[in-house]
Design a protein around this motif. Structure first.
Motif, PDB file in Angstrom:
ATOM      1  N   ILE A   5       0.963  -1.228  -0.092  1.00 34.24           N
ATOM      2  CA  ILE A   5       0.105   0.038  -0.121  1.00 34.24           C
ATOM      3  C   ILE A   5       0.912   1.008   0.124  1.00 34.24           C
ATOM      4  O   ILE A   5       0.607   2.103  -0.686  1.00 34.24           O
ATOM      5  CB  ILE A   5      -1.034  -0.009   1.173  1.00 34.24           C
ATOM      6  CG1 ILE A   5      -1.922  -1.100   0.954  1.00 34.24           C
ATOM      7  CG2 ILE A   5      -1.648   1.392   1.414  1.00 34.24           C
ATOM      8  CD1 ILE A   5      -2.993  -1.370   2.219  1.00 34.24           C
ATOM      9  N   MET A   6       1.949   1.295   0.991  1.00 35.67           N
ATOM     10  CA  MET A   6       2.955   2.385   1.105  1.00 35.67           C
ATOM     11  C   MET A   6       3.620   2.656  -0.460  1.00 35.67           C
ATOM     12  O   MET A   6       3.620   3.473  -0.706  1.00 35.67           O
ATOM     13  CB  MET A   6       3.684   2.286   1.998  1.00 35.67           C
ATOM     14  CG  MET A   6       3.021   2.310   3.285  1.00 35.67           C
ATOM     15  SD  MET A   6       2.067   3.625   3.636  1.00 35.67           S
ATOM     16  CE  MET A   6       3.200   4.780   3.851  1.00 35.67           C
ATOM     17  N   GLU A   7       3.981   1.569  -0.988  1.00 35.49           N
ATOM     18  CA  GLU A   7       4.727   1.503  -2.211  1.00 35.49           C
ATOM     19  C   GLU A   7       3.745   2.206  -3.354  1.00 35.49           C
ATOM     20  O   GLU A   7       4.121   3.195  -4.072  1.00 35.49           O
ATOM     21  CB  GLU A   7       5.243   0.275  -2.715  1.00 35.49           C
ATOM     22  CG  GLU A   7       5.972  -0.014  -4.007  1.00 35.49           C
ATOM     23  CD  GLU A   7       6.317  -1.249  -4.359  1.00 35.49           C
ATOM     24  OE1 GLU A   7       6.640  -1.415  -5.669  1.00 35.49           O
ATOM     25  OE2 GLU A   7       6.501  -2.054  -3.527  1.00 35.49           O
ATOM     26  N   MET A   8       2.459   1.495  -3.432  1.00 39.50           N
ATOM     27  CA  MET A   8       1.517   2.168  -4.372  1.00 39.50           C
ATOM     28  C   MET A   8       1.151   3.838  -4.129  1.00 39.50           C
ATOM     29  O   MET A   8       1.105   4.524  -5.074  1.00 39.50           O
ATOM     30  CB  MET A   8       0.203   1.409  -4.138  1.00 39.50           C
ATOM     31  CG  MET A   8      -0.862   1.696  -5.451  1.00 39.50           C
ATOM     32  SD  MET A   8      -2.358   0.767  -5.208  1.00 39.50           S
ATOM     33  CE  MET A   8      -2.046  -0.805  -4.978  1.00 39.50           C
ATOM     34  N   MET A   9       1.067   3.804  -2.867  1.00 41.28           N
ATOM     35  CA  MET A   9       0.845   5.578  -2.595  1.00 41.28           C
ATOM     36  C   MET A   9       2.103   6.342  -2.998  1.00 41.28           C
ATOM     37  O   MET A   9       1.782   7.134  -3.583  1.00 41.28           O
ATOM     38  CB  MET A   9       0.591   5.760  -0.939  1.00 41.28           C
ATOM     39  CG  MET A   9      -0.482   5.175  -0.646  1.00 41.28           C
ATOM     40  SD  MET A   9      -2.178   5.896  -1.023  1.00 41.28           S
ATOM     41  CE  MET A   9      -2.134   7.357  -0.259  1.00 41.28           C
ATOM     42  N   GLY A  10       3.221   5.864  -2.933  1.00 39.01           N
ATOM     43  CA  GLY A  10       4.390   6.541  -3.497  1.00 39.01           C
ATOM     44  C   GLY A  10       4.357   6.846  -4.865  1.00 39.01           C
ATOM     45  O   GLY A  10       4.677   7.690  -5.339  1.00 39.01           O
ATOM     46  N   LYS A  11       3.740   5.520  -5.659  1.00 39.47           N
ATOM     47  CA  LYS A  11       3.871   5.680  -7.058  1.00 39.47           C
ATOM     48  C   LYS A  11       2.847   6.323  -7.530  1.00 39.47           C
ATOM     49  O   LYS A  11       2.969   7.132  -8.411  1.00 39.47           O
ATOM     50  CB  LYS A  11       3.530   4.151  -7.701  1.00 39.47           C
ATOM     51  CG  LYS A  11       4.856   3.378  -7.638  1.00 39.47           C
ATOM     52  CD  LYS A  11       4.406   1.861  -8.129  1.00 39.47           C
ATOM     53  CE  LYS A  11       5.817   1.110  -7.964  1.00 39.47           C
ATOM     54  NZ  LYS A  11       5.567  -0.422  -8.586  1.00 39.47           N
ATOM     55  N   LEU A  12       1.388   6.456  -6.740  1.00 41.97           N
ATOM     56  CA  LEU A  12       0.763   7.471  -7.275  1.00 41.97           C
ATOM     57  C   LEU A  12       1.232   8.905  -6.882  1.00 41.97           C
ATOM     58  O   LEU A  12       0.701   9.711  -7.769  1.00 41.97           O
ATOM     59  CB  LEU A  12      -0.736   7.208  -6.386  1.00 41.97           C
ATOM     60  CG  LEU A  12      -1.226   5.992  -6.703  1.00 41.97           C
ATOM     61  CD1 LEU A  12      -2.471   5.802  -5.840  1.00 41.97           C
ATOM     62  CD2 LEU A  12      -1.999   5.917  -8.181  1.00 41.97           C
ATOM     63  N   GLN A  13       1.710   9.251  -5.923  1.00 42.99           N
ATOM     64  CA  GLN A  13       2.195  10.511  -5.571  1.00 42.99           C
ATOM     65  C   GLN A  13       3.465  10.897  -6.885  1.00 42.99           C
ATOM     66  O   GLN A  13       3.124  12.174  -7.420  1.00 42.99           O
ATOM     67  CB  GLN A  13       2.845  10.591  -4.441  1.00 42.99           C
ATOM     68  CG  GLN A  13       1.982  10.634  -3.267  1.00 42.99           C
ATOM     69  CD  GLN A  13       2.629  10.794  -1.908  1.00 42.99           C
ATOM     70  OE1 GLN A  13       3.651  10.534  -1.987  1.00 42.99           O
ATOM     71  NE2 GLN A  13       1.744  11.211  -0.987  1.00 42.99           N
ATOM     72  N   ALA A  14       3.824  10.205  -7.375  1.00 41.96           N
ATOM     73  CA  ALA A  14       4.888  10.102  -8.521  1.00 41.96           C
ATOM     74  C   ALA A  14       4.131  10.444  -9.534  1.00 41.96           C
ATOM     75  O   ALA A  14       4.605  11.545 -10.468  1.00 41.96           O
ATOM     76  CB  ALA A  14       5.712   9.274  -8.743  1.00 41.96           C
ATOM     77  N   VAL A  15       3.243   9.835  -9.943  1.00 41.62           N
ATOM     78  CA  VAL A  15       2.342  10.097 -11.232  1.00 41.62           C
ATOM     79  C   VAL A  15       1.798  11.284 -11.029  1.00 41.62           C
ATOM     80  O   VAL A  15       1.786  12.175 -12.089  1.00 41.62           O
ATOM     81  CB  VAL A  15       1.251   8.927 -11.334  1.00 41.62           C
ATOM     82  CG1 VAL A  15       0.277   9.391 -12.279  1.00 41.62           C
ATOM     83  CG2 VAL A  15       1.823   7.447 -11.497  1.00 41.62           C
TER      84      VAL A  15
END
Length: 105
Positions: A5-15
């Protein structure tokens, strides 16, 4: 589980950051569209902000022709903006998001 979940959140913030950069870049880039008869030129940003309109001095006497030429030239410029913005958004999404089955850019 929380790591994913944290990894996905980080990717979404990068996007989100990538799309913000795209927006800023498109707003700072501009192009000029000129009417087919060369009497009007319109400069606008790649995000459809009109920056400048130049009108040949001979056109000022013919209001209807001026209006018609402005409409046609603006629509040509806006069509370019739409096409370029979609291509840039697809590229940014493709470069930013992980491969998702069934999601083609």
């Amino acid at each position: 589980m929380f790591g994913n979940i944290m990894e996905m959140m980080g990717k979404l913030q990068a996007v989100q950051g990538n799309f913000e950069e795209l927006k800023n870049r498109l707003e700072s880039e501009s192009f000029t569209e000129t009417s087919s008869d060369g009497t009007i030129s319109i400069t606008m940003s790649e995000l459809a902000t009109i920056k400048d309109i130049k009108i040949a001095s001979g056109l000022l006497a013919d209001k209807e022709q001026l209006e018609d030429t402005l409409v046609v030239t603006l629509n040509k410029a806006l069509e370019k903006v739409k096409k370029n913005a979609m291509e840039e958004a697809k590229k940014t999404a493709k470069d930013s998001l992980p491969a998702i089955p069934g999601l083609n850019f």
